[in-house]
Design a protein around this motif. Structure first.
Motif, PDB file in Angstrom:
ATOM      1  N   UNK A 166       0.847  -1.196   0.000  1.00 37.45           N
ATOM      2  CA  UNK A 166       0.000   0.000   0.000  1.00 37.45           C
ATOM      3  C   UNK A 166       0.879   1.241   0.000  1.00 37.45           C
ATOM      4  N   UNK A 167       0.546   2.200  -0.878  1.00 38.65           N
ATOM      5  CA  UNK A 167       1.265   3.471  -0.957  1.00 38.65           C
ATOM      6  C   UNK A 167       0.307   4.612  -0.637  1.00 38.65           C
ATOM      7  N   UNK A 168       0.621   5.358   0.429  1.00 38.86           N
ATOM      8  CA  UNK A 168      -0.114   6.583   0.748  1.00 38.86           C
ATOM      9  C   UNK A 168       0.749   7.808   0.478  1.00 38.86           C
ATOM     10  N   UNK A 169       1.967   7.575   0.014  1.00 37.50           N
ATOM     11  CA  UNK A 169       2.876   8.649  -0.398  1.00 37.50           C
ATOM     12  C   UNK A 169       3.743   8.100  -1.533  1.00 37.50           C
TER      13      UNK A 169
ATOM     14  N   UNK B 291      -4.118  -3.594  -9.484  1.00 37.68           N
ATOM     15  CA  UNK B 291      -3.974  -2.256  -8.910  1.00 37.68           C
ATOM     16  C   UNK B 291      -5.333  -1.677  -8.537  1.00 37.68           C
ATOM     17  N   UNK B 292      -5.416  -1.167  -7.317  1.00 38.88           N
ATOM     18  CA  UNK B 292      -6.539  -0.349  -6.850  1.00 38.88           C
ATOM     19  C   UNK B 292      -5.959   1.013  -6.494  1.00 38.88           C
TER      20      UNK B 292
ATOM     21  N   UNK C 291     -10.336  -0.163  -9.610  1.00 37.78           N
ATOM     22  CA  UNK C 291     -10.402  -1.201  -8.582  1.00 37.78           C
ATOM     23  C   UNK C 291      -9.918  -2.528  -9.157  1.00 37.78           C
ATOM     24  N   UNK C 292      -8.808  -3.027  -8.614  1.00 36.31           N
ATOM     25  CA  UNK C 292      -8.235  -4.339  -8.955  1.00 36.31           C
ATOM     26  C   UNK C 292      -8.134  -4.538 -10.465  1.00 36.31           C
ATOM     27  N   UNK C 293      -7.622  -3.538 -11.139  1.00 35.21           N
ATOM     28  CA  UNK C 293      -7.392  -3.654 -12.576  1.00 35.21           C
ATOM     29  C   UNK C 293      -6.077  -4.394 -12.808  1.00 35.21           C
ATOM     30  N   UNK C 294      -6.074  -5.317 -13.786  1.00 34.43           N
ATOM     31  CA  UNK C 294      -4.929  -6.194 -14.025  1.00 34.43           C
ATOM     32  C   UNK C 294      -3.943  -5.568 -15.010  1.00 34.43           C
ATOM     33  N   UNK C 295      -2.641  -5.707 -14.680  1.00 34.62           N
ATOM     34  CA  UNK C 295      -1.582  -5.223 -15.567  1.00 34.62           C
ATOM     35  C   UNK C 295      -0.474  -6.266 -15.658  1.00 34.62           C
TER      36      UNK C 295
ATOM     37  N   UNK D 187      -4.362   7.248  -3.240  1.00 39.99           N
ATOM     38  CA  UNK D 187      -3.993   5.959  -2.662  1.00 39.99           C
ATOM     39  C   UNK D 187      -3.633   4.999  -3.790  1.00 39.99           C
ATOM     40  N   UNK D 188      -2.641   4.120  -3.527  1.00 33.88           N
ATOM     41  CA  UNK D 188      -2.311   3.046  -4.463  1.00 33.88           C
ATOM     42  C   UNK D 188      -2.153   1.742  -3.682  1.00 33.88           C
ATOM     43  N   UNK D 189      -2.878   0.702  -4.106  1.00 33.20           N
ATOM     44  CA  UNK D 189      -2.747  -0.631  -3.532  1.00 33.20           C
ATOM     45  C   UNK D 189      -2.375  -1.588  -4.658  1.00 33.20           C
TER      46      UNK D 189
END
Length: 226
Positions: A47-50, A65-66, A90-94, A221-223
């Motif tokens: 999880x990235x908040x910065x 990725x969310x 939301x939970x997109x696949x890469x 936000x990045x998850x």
């Protein structure tokens, strides 16, 4: 003909133990294979908040990725409009490569009356922050729009969160709620107290008629899952 019963028993037991050891070795190998598949499959989350960098684990070739951009800050009391929410996925696949380094930029929430910052995940996706809502329904692809002053138009919700609540303030005109994103929109300001701050990517609540400032938008936000 003599027959050594003791030797026969020892040979039988030795044969049985050899068979058992072979079975145990096979089972251990199968367990190791399963463990490896779990580790290299959907085996972690970061999880990235910065801002930061995501390094793709070895043997991982796909991630989910969310994420969301920063929310727009609410307008001041001259309009009382709520800020719009940042765009989201939301939970997109890469597809990725093992050990690949992916720079992460997390969009900041906008101060009152300012657009939110974009969230960028390498060259995979850019999510715009919430936009300044001079026109209340101006917003990005997915972020909800903010409401208009004193409840004329309500803030928009998303599938994840509720738009902020408008705070009716009688003839003084309460601030409108902010649009939602991954997180809830902020509630508007009113004369009896300040509005609530938004969740991730949510728009800030608007100021009331007494020209109070609008509230800031929520940060992005990045998850990342793998």
């Amino acid at each position: 003909m003599s027959y050594d019963v003791g030797a026969w028993v020892i040979n039988v037991i030795s044969s049985i133990l050899t068979t058992i050891n072979s079975k145990v070795s096979t089972i251990s190998s199968q367990v190791s294979t399963v463990d490896s598949k779990v580790t290299t499959g959907l085996g972690g989350v970061q999880v990235f908040t910065s801002n930061g960098t995501f390094v793709v684990p070895s043997n991982v070739k796909k991630i989910w990725i969310t994420a969301c951009g920063g929310g727009c800050g609410g307008m001041d009391g001259s309009s009382g409009k709520g800020g719009s929410g940042g765009d989201w996925i939301y939970r997109k696949t890469y597809s990725v490569s093992p050990n690949q380094s992916i720079p992460i930029t997390v969009g900041a929430g906008g101060a009152g009356g300012n657009s939110g910052g974009s969230t960028v995940v390498g060259n995979l996706i850019t999510l715009s922050g919430g936009l300044i809502t001079y026109d209340y329904d101006t917003h990005g692809i997915n972020g909800g729009h903010g409401g208009t002053g004193n409840g004329t138009t309500l803030a928009q919700s998303t599938v994840f969160a509720h738009g902020g609540d408008t705070r009716p303030d009688g003839s003084t005109g309460g601030g409108a709620g902010g649009g939602a994103s991954l997180g809830r929109g902020g509630d508007g300001n009113h004369r009896n107290g300040g509005g609530t701050l938004p969740g991730y990517g949510g728009g800030g609540g608007g100021g009331n008629y007494r020209a109070e400032s609008g509230l800031p938008g929520g940060s992005g936000l990045v998850i990342i899952e793998w």
